[in-house]
Enzyme design. Structure first.
Site, PDB file in Angstrom:
ATOM      1  N   ARG A 177     104.051  -5.170-118.651  1.00 29.87           N
ATOM      2  CA  ARG A 177     102.733  -5.092-119.280  1.00 29.87           C
ATOM      3  C   ARG A 177     101.683  -5.422-118.204  1.00 29.87           C
ATOM      4  NH1 ARG A 177     105.003  -2.674-122.681  1.00 29.87           N
ATOM      5  NH2 ARG A 177     105.173  -3.141-124.910  1.00 29.87           N
ATOM      6  N   HIS A 181     102.080   4.622-118.124  1.00 29.39           N
ATOM      7  CA  HIS A 181     102.949   3.922-119.086  1.00 29.39           C
ATOM      8  C   HIS A 181     104.078   4.839-119.578  1.00 29.39           C
ATOM      9  CE1 HIS A 181     102.949   0.362-122.091  1.00 29.39           C
ATOM     10  NE2 HIS A 181     104.160   0.906-122.059  1.00 29.39           N
TER      11      HIS A 181
HETATM   12  P1  NAP Z   1     114.459  -8.624-123.235  1.00 34.85           P
HETATM   13  O1  NAP Z   1     115.812  -8.024-123.372  1.00 34.85           O
HETATM   14  O2  NAP Z   1     113.931  -9.497-124.315  1.00 34.85           O
HETATM   15  O3  NAP Z   1     114.454  -9.415-121.850  1.00 34.85           O
HETATM   16  C1  NAP Z   1     113.421 -10.266-121.496  1.00 34.85           C
HETATM   17  C2  NAP Z   1     113.825 -11.052-120.260  1.00 34.85           C
HETATM   18  O4  NAP Z   1     112.695 -11.804-119.810  1.00 34.85           O
HETATM   19  C3  NAP Z   1     114.940 -12.052-120.537  1.00 34.85           C
HETATM   20  O5  NAP Z   1     115.826 -12.110-119.443  1.00 34.85           O
HETATM   21  C4  NAP Z   1     114.182 -13.376-120.677  1.00 34.85           C
HETATM   22  O6  NAP Z   1     114.934 -14.515-120.316  1.00 34.85           O
HETATM   23  C5  NAP Z   1     113.080 -13.166-119.671  1.00 34.85           C
HETATM   24  N1  NAP Z   1     111.949 -14.054-119.942  1.00 34.85           N
HETATM   25  C6  NAP Z   1     111.179 -14.103-121.046  1.00 34.85           C
HETATM   26  N2  NAP Z   1     110.261 -15.096-120.945  1.00 34.85           N
HETATM   27  C7  NAP Z   1     110.471 -15.668-119.753  1.00 34.85           C
HETATM   28  C8  NAP Z   1     109.887 -16.763-119.080  1.00 34.85           C
HETATM   29  N3  NAP Z   1     108.868 -17.465-119.609  1.00 34.85           N
HETATM   30  N4  NAP Z   1     110.370 -17.110-117.879  1.00 34.85           N
HETATM   31  C9  NAP Z   1     111.410 -16.430-117.330  1.00 34.85           C
HETATM   32  N5  NAP Z   1     112.021 -15.387-117.912  1.00 34.85           N
HETATM   33  C10 NAP Z   1     111.554 -15.019-119.116  1.00 34.85           C
HETATM   34  O7  NAP Z   1     113.365  -7.469-123.025  1.00 34.85           O
HETATM   35  P2  NAP Z   1     113.589  -5.979-122.470  1.00 34.85           P
HETATM   36  O8  NAP Z   1     114.130  -5.108-123.524  1.00 34.85           O
HETATM   37  O9  NAP Z   1     114.321  -6.068-121.186  1.00 34.85           O
HETATM   38  O10 NAP Z   1     112.078  -5.536-122.226  1.00 34.85           O
HETATM   39  C11 NAP Z   1     111.227  -6.241-121.329  1.00 34.85           C
HETATM   40  C12 NAP Z   1     109.788  -5.753-121.464  1.00 34.85           C
HETATM   41  O11 NAP Z   1     109.628  -4.460-120.887  1.00 34.85           O
HETATM   42  C13 NAP Z   1     109.304  -5.541-122.903  1.00 34.85           C
HETATM   43  O12 NAP Z   1     108.922  -6.764-123.503  1.00 34.85           O
HETATM   44  C14 NAP Z   1     108.122  -4.600-122.722  1.00 34.85           C
HETATM   45  O13 NAP Z   1     106.914  -5.337-122.587  1.00 34.85           O
HETATM   46  C15 NAP Z   1     108.432  -3.897-121.397  1.00 34.85           C
HETATM   47  N6  NAP Z   1     108.648  -2.446-121.596  1.00 34.85           N
HETATM   48  C16 NAP Z   1     107.848  -1.564-120.938  1.00 34.85           C
HETATM   49  C17 NAP Z   1     108.044  -0.210-121.098  1.00 34.85           C
HETATM   50  C18 NAP Z   1     107.217   0.794-120.355  1.00 34.85           C
HETATM   51  O14 NAP Z   1     107.350   1.984-120.592  1.00 34.85           O
HETATM   52  N7  NAP Z   1     106.400   0.387-119.422  1.00 34.85           N
HETATM   53  C19 NAP Z   1     109.072   0.256-121.934  1.00 34.85           C
HETATM   54  C20 NAP Z   1     109.870  -0.666-122.588  1.00 34.85           C
HETATM   55  C21 NAP Z   1     109.653  -2.029-122.417  1.00 34.85           C
HETATM   56  P3  NAP Z   1     116.257 -14.957-121.153  1.00 34.85           P
HETATM   57  O15 NAP Z   1     117.302 -13.897-120.806  1.00 34.85           O
HETATM   58  O16 NAP Z   1     116.593 -16.270-120.615  1.00 34.85           O
HETATM   59  O17 NAP Z   1     115.867 -14.923-122.600  1.00 34.85           O
HETATM   60  C1  GLV Z   2     106.903   0.310-124.351  1.00 35.92           C
HETATM   61  O1  GLV Z   2     106.077  -0.115-123.615  1.00 35.92           O
HETATM   62  C2  GLV Z   2     107.796  -0.514-125.103  1.00 35.92           C
HETATM   63  O2  GLV Z   2     107.600  -1.743-125.139  1.00 35.92           O
HETATM   64  O3  GLV Z   2     108.748   0.039-125.711  1.00 35.92           O
END
Ligand code: NAP
Ligand code: GLV
Length: 309
Positions: free
Chosen positions: A224, A272
């Site tokens: 983000r 994005h």
């Molecule tokens: P996820 O599975 O919930 O993974 C989040 C990771 O971040 C986990 O390893 C978590 O640690 C870590 N984390 C959270 N808060 C933290 C903190 N304060 N300090 C250190 N580590 C922290 O999420 P995901 O599915 O991988 O997605 C991640 C993000 O990608 C989404 O939230 C979204 O904003 C973004 N995204 C962007 C797009 C795009 O097109 N640009 C698309 C999809 C998603 P733990 O493992 O210890 O819980």
């Molecule tokens: C896109 O940014 C998502 O969070 O799926």
């Protein structure tokens, strides 16, 4: 059973069709701005407005048609008590791995510089960077971050990962918690941000933190825009502390014009698109979770509202 669909882009028609096929005995309805009722058992939302949230008091669960949950948790106490369930991968992780691998390799193999040389008719091999100097550090080792680390492992980069809770992953130096962040950053040449946006991670990458990266480091942000203090990033690139950045996300989207990022050749940008929601996979995943909830079975990817992701 009734499912209500809302997408801020208004493109609900194929979703209605796919949900009607996946859950044949279900009534699938949509909601538009101005509607007075959002009565349903389950809501499937992307970037909903406050008016819709206020009408969901009787919903059994809210599903998000994306991975990030910041656009719904911002409603705070206005949200119903029902569980909020995000997408877990559903075709996004491989896209992130493609995007991040491409950006890392483009910087490592100096493709941007070769592109510029080619436009100017210059045939001149540049000195190669060494992999041992090219540690890639991934902030966030969740569904998307761990998939990107797996893809990068094949290329032999020294890898590091940072998460909230400690991990143990073969071939990855794992760091956890705020106390270890400075050390993590100091040893990272290419920083990849794949964190959820929470109060703790908003503005995480400000001038102080970005300055901890070694000179010549590179930022890839696919999470983000609000993780990064944009003016600080620009200052550090223009002062040559950072070599550049690849950004898929921004504080304000679409990125407004004028914005200094448009003029900075060391910043590569995309609108994005690093991991788009794959409708077929998402409908399949959400339909399976609805069936599980109807059978009182547990489902994955329930958002922890206290944690913020
Ligand atoms: P996820 O599975 O919930 O993974 C989040 C990771 O971040 C986990 O390893 C978590 O640690 C870590 N984390 C959270 N808060 C933290 C903190 N304060 N300090 C250190 N580590 C922290 O999420 P995901 O599915 O991988 O997605 C991640 C993000 O990608 C989404 O939230 C979204 O904003 C973004 N995204 C962007 C797009 C795009 O097109 N640009 C698309 C999809 C998603 P733990 O493992 O210890 O819980
Ligand atoms: C896109 O940014 C998502 O969070 O799926």
């Amino acid at each position: 059973m009734r499912i209500l669909l809302y997408r801020a882009d208004g493109k609900t028609e194929p979703w209605v069709r796919d949900f009607s096929e996946a859950l044949p005995k279900t009534e699938v309805v949509t909601w538009q701005e101005g509607d007075r009722s959002a009565q349903c058992d389950y809501a499937v939302l992307w970037s909903p407005p406050a008016a819709l949230i206020g009408q969901l008091s009787k919903v059994k669960a809210i599903f998000l048609a994306g991975a990030g949950v910041d656009a719904i948790l911002k409603f705070g106490d206005a949200l119903p008590d029902a569980p909020i369930i995000r997408l877990g991968d559903a075709g996004m992780a491989v896209q992130m791995a493609e995007y991040v691998t491409h950006a890392v390799l483009r910087y490592f193999r100096r493709f941007d510089e070769y592109e510029k040389q080619a436009r100017r008719g210059i045939w001149a091999p540049l000195p190669q960077y060494e992999k041992k100097d090219f540690s890639v550090g991934v902030l966030g080792m969740g569904v998307l971050g761990s998939r990107a680390l797996r893809a990068l492992a094949d290329f032999g980069f020294p890898l590091r990962g940072w998460s909230r809770t400690q991990k143990a992953v073969d071939g990855v130096a794992c760091f956890s918690g705020m106390d270890s962040l400075d050390e993590f950053l100091a040893g990272t040449r290419v920083l990849v941000c794949m964190l959820p946006l929470t109060p703790e991670t908003t503005n995480l990458l400000d001038r102080g933190r970005l300055s901890m990266l070694p000179k010549g480091a590179y930022l890839i942000n696919v999470a983000r825009g609000a993780h990064v203090a944009e003016p600080d990033l620009l200052t550090l690139i223009r002062s040559d502390h950072l070599a550049g950045a690849t950004l898929d996300v921004f504080r304000n989207e679409p990125l407004p014009a004028p914005h200094p990022f448009w003029e900075e050749p060391r910043i590569s940008m995309t609108p994005h698109i690093s991991a788009l929601t794959v409708r077929e996979d998402s409908v399949r995943q959400i339909a399976a979770k609805i069936k599980a909830l109807e059978n009182d079975e547990p489902v994955a990817d329930v958002v922890d509202r206290t944690r913020g992701y």
